[in-house]
Design an enzyme around this catalytic site. Sequence first.
Site: not given
Length: 396
Positions: A87, A109, A376
Amino acid sequence: MEAKNGRFGIHGGQYIPETLMNAVIELEKAYNHYKNDPEFQKELQDLFNDYAGRPSRLYYAAKMTADLGGAKIYLKREDLNHTGAHKINNVLGQALLAKKMGKTRLIAETGAGQHGVATATAAALMGMECVVFMGKEDTERQALNVYRMRLMGATVIPVTSGTATLKDAVSEAMREWTNRIEDTHYCLGSCMGPHPFPTIVRDFQSVISKEIKEQILEKEGRLPDAVIACVGGGSNAIGAFYNFIEDKEVRLIGCEAAGRGIDTFETAATINTGKLGIFHGMKSYFCQDEYGQIAPVYSISAGLDYPGIGPEHANLHDIGRAEYVPVTDEESVQAFEYLSRMEGIIPAIESAHALSYAMKLAPTMSKDQIIVVNISGRGDKDCAAIARYRGENIYD
Ligand SMILES: *Cc1c(COP(=O)(O)O)cnc(C)c1O
């Protein structure tokens, strides 16, 4: 494939209120300028390298490969990035872009809190104000991440509308952006939402496949036979796929959260169970009830618990370039435990969905074939939940 007028095939677009049009037009203009600006790209590359710790490693999992007895398995270690997941790639890119645009405030969010933490991190680094919208339900389930965001100076606003989870947090962040576009950038967390977000997020995440390509060519002298990634909104997957889309011999496989199974109502497998629809500013596939309302979704993995999928994936599915397979909670938990024991790497439960499918696929392939699995994120955040799943309370 590049978006044409903000569309990927029939998907994408800008289904937003008039009041947001100016904001997305301003964003698109700025992005088109800075993406070709060498100074911007250099600054971003320096942040990637020196702050986030890129390039992330491509690790040959020799023990796992021998154990499964088929294709060679390489792990792309996005779990080693600062803040523990992919991210940060997107967030550093968007925060830098927002700063260049003269914005002083980031809103975001978050579901489990991973994107919120990454955004709070970038805001702290760049001296920007940060407000994170999070479903009230999720603030209670993810108290540690709420604390981390506050520690870095962000304000966390619990959202009580709807089911008080991720989709409601997205809606609330969009509403807030409408109210305050002058000084605020909406740092969207996946390759979804109205154009140009799916393209912007894809571009910032595509560093993953750029590195995989260089690393595998150096290690093996050829491209992999398959690249496998988990899919929530789809940002780590599109990042891992992007630079291989034109290499037709490379299979691209996205793993969706089947939850308790795609034949139950407790699932989040959008391509496998969803229908075409319009939500959160885009046309794509969404889990819907018989009346076309967005259906409540379920997965053991909070990061995959979203009722839609990014428009570029919807199109890759339509044209048959990528495959999307369902993986259940139980299969993912087994893969989570397997990698921990086998390689001493605790993967995020999201990433364990991709790993699980690789474990199924590898033995059907020959020993000279290659699979790359995108890890990830790291799994520390999931340990308590997985212990609970196995009937153990680690806080007792
Ligand atoms: C958020 C998250 C995901 C899901 O998001 P995508 O946009 O589909 O990548 C996957 N893995 C981890 C570790 C996450 O934190």
